[in-house]
Design an enzyme around this catalytic site. Structure first.
Site, PDB file in Angstrom:
ATOM      1  N   MET A  94       0.875  -1.595  -0.010  1.00 42.00           N
ATOM      2  CA  MET A  94       0.169  -0.217  -0.184  1.00 42.00           C
ATOM      3  C   MET A  94       1.194   1.506  -0.053  1.00 42.00           C
ATOM      4  O   MET A  94       1.245   1.979   1.153  1.00 42.00           O
ATOM      5  CB  MET A  94      -1.112   0.220   1.246  1.00 42.00           C
ATOM      6  CG  MET A  94      -1.635  -1.243   1.318  1.00 42.00           C
ATOM      7  SD  MET A  94      -3.012  -1.180   2.523  1.00 42.00           S
ATOM      8  CE  MET A  94      -1.319  -1.008   4.237  1.00 42.00           C
ATOM      9  N   ASP A  95       1.315   1.395  -1.098  1.00 39.76           N
ATOM     10  CA  ASP A  95       2.357   2.345  -0.908  1.00 39.76           C
ATOM     11  C   ASP A  95       1.583   3.897  -2.188  1.00 39.76           C
ATOM     12  O   ASP A  95       1.037   3.417  -2.554  1.00 39.76           O
ATOM     13  CB  ASP A  95       3.201   1.927  -2.421  1.00 39.76           C
ATOM     14  CG  ASP A  95       4.759   3.160  -1.757  1.00 39.76           C
ATOM     15  OD1 ASP A  95       4.311   4.131  -1.048  1.00 39.76           O
ATOM     16  OD2 ASP A  95       5.120   3.030  -2.940  1.00 39.76           O
ATOM     17  N   GLY A  96       2.244   4.916  -1.222  1.00 37.73           N
ATOM     18  CA  GLY A  96       1.858   6.320  -1.312  1.00 37.73           C
ATOM     19  C   GLY A  96       0.942   7.036  -0.753  1.00 37.73           C
ATOM     20  O   GLY A  96       0.338   8.381  -1.774  1.00 37.73           O
ATOM     21  N   THR A 266       0.785  -0.203  -5.285  1.00 42.81           N
ATOM     22  CA  THR A 266       0.081   1.109  -5.818  1.00 42.81           C
ATOM     23  C   THR A 266       1.227   1.561  -5.994  1.00 42.81           C
ATOM     24  O   THR A 266       2.900   2.046  -5.851  1.00 42.81           O
ATOM     25  CB  THR A 266      -0.577   1.385  -5.091  1.00 42.81           C
ATOM     26  OG1 THR A 266       0.214   1.808  -3.991  1.00 42.81           O
ATOM     27  CG2 THR A 266      -2.280   1.186  -4.706  1.00 42.81           C
ATOM     28  N   SER A 267       1.324   3.190  -6.467  1.00 43.33           N
ATOM     29  CA  SER A 267       1.706   4.662  -6.800  1.00 43.33           C
ATOM     30  C   SER A 267       3.399   4.157  -7.941  1.00 43.33           C
ATOM     31  O   SER A 267       4.031   5.596  -7.852  1.00 43.33           O
ATOM     32  CB  SER A 267       2.951   4.912  -5.509  1.00 43.33           C
ATOM     33  OG  SER A 267       4.044   3.945  -5.429  1.00 43.33           O
TER      34      SER A 267
END
Length: 319
Positions: A94-96, A266-267
């Site tokens: 879960m990045d960003g 993500t990101s």
């Protein structure tokens, strides 16, 4: 970490602002109750005459929401997806969150709060679509070097989420497991994690695995140390050590499905960042440009479609 309750749209002048809605929530859901909503009324004609009755917008919205919620309980799998090809285990980096907040001129904490809402939505979708396990990279062991104020906020957010969702986990058959070096977590959080794991250990509908203070290297090292102790104590012989024994000592031994079928990051970053290094050996990867708070149902469907179009050979040659 189940999705927040939402209500159908109300007239623009009655809406209360939401600072941190994800794109998927904006498209598919509407606004929750607010004090403003409760205070407004609308007149309508009665069935028996020309008089009027007063009905609160909140009551109308709640009635409509209950009908919508009942329908969503049986939400079918999207037509683009094949039920037989659904993954058992999905993992997500879960990045960003920080970049999402920065783009909006908000503090980093706002990004983490928005990210927690995306997670609740994803958990709900996985439950409805028959995915058995979701593992999320919530806090890397390498993240301890971040500013103390951010780390403290994340630890407090973790505690609040567990407390607020505990009863929901129990009643909806969701098992929660936390993997990682828990010795570095606050004592209050350690106690809460133990309580949540104990209360949900017999739930079998769905398992949420939260990787906190986790690193793939740490996981492999702790597994090796455990095996070394068993050799030293005469429990096993050196020659007994195999891939299977190593896998039994990894922290993902808490689940029936220890190897993710699909990893989503993500990101726009194209790396695994020390996450589940052993377990990802034959996992299918899917990278998306959206920042985690913007990741919703549409993006998840896209990832699942891509997964179902792939051939998983595990080293074999398919004719």
């Amino acid at each position: 970490m189940i999705c927040l309750l939402t209500l159908p749209p109300v007239p623009l002048e009655l809406k209360s602002p939401l600072s941190f809605r994800t794109r998927a929530q904006q498209q598919q859901h509407s606004h929750p109750f607010s004090q403003t909503l409760r205070s407004h009324t609308v007149p309508h004609k009665t069935l028996t005459g020309g008089g009027t009755a007063t009905t609160t917008v909140a009551n109308v919205a709640l009635s409509e929401h209950n009908d919508l919620n009942a329908a969503e309980e049986d939400e079918p799998l999207p037509a683009e997806l094949n039920e037989e090809l659904m993954p058992n285990h999905v993992a997500v980096i879960m990045d960003g969150n920080g970049r999402w907040a920065k783009q909006r001129g908000l503090p980093t904490s706002a990004g983490h709060q928005a990210g927690s809402r995306s997670l609740r939505e994803l958990v709900e979708i996985c439950c409805k679509w028959g995915i058995r396990v979701l593992t999320v990279f919530a806090f890397s062991y390498d993240n301890w070097i971040r500013p103390k104020v951010e780390v403290d906020f994340l630890m407090n957010l973790f505690e609040r989420e567990i407390k607020s969702q505990m009863q929901k986990f129990v009643s909806e058959g969701i098992r929660i497991s936390v993997i990682g070096d828990s010795s570095k977590l606050p004592q209050s959080l350690q106690k809460l994690i133990s309580e949540a794991e104990e209360k949900t250990k017999d739930n079998s509908r769905f398992q949420l695995i939260v990787a906190a203070s986790y690193s793939g290297k740490y996981d492999i090292v702790q597994a090796c140390k455990s095996l070394a102790c068993k050799v030293k104590d005469g429990v096993i012989q050196l020659e007994d050590i195999s891939e299977s024994l190593v896998e039994q000592e990894l922290e993902t031994n808490c689940t029936e499905y220890p190897y993710p079928d699909l990893l989503i990051r993500t990101s726009g970053e194209l790396r695994v960042s020390n996450f589940l290094l052993w377990q990802l050996a034959y996992t299918e990867f899917f990278f998306v440009k959206e920042l985690w708070p913007d990741f919703g149902k549409a993006e998840f469907v896209e990832a699942l479609i891509s997964f179902q179009q792939r051939q998983r050979r595990y080293g074999a040659r398919l004719s």
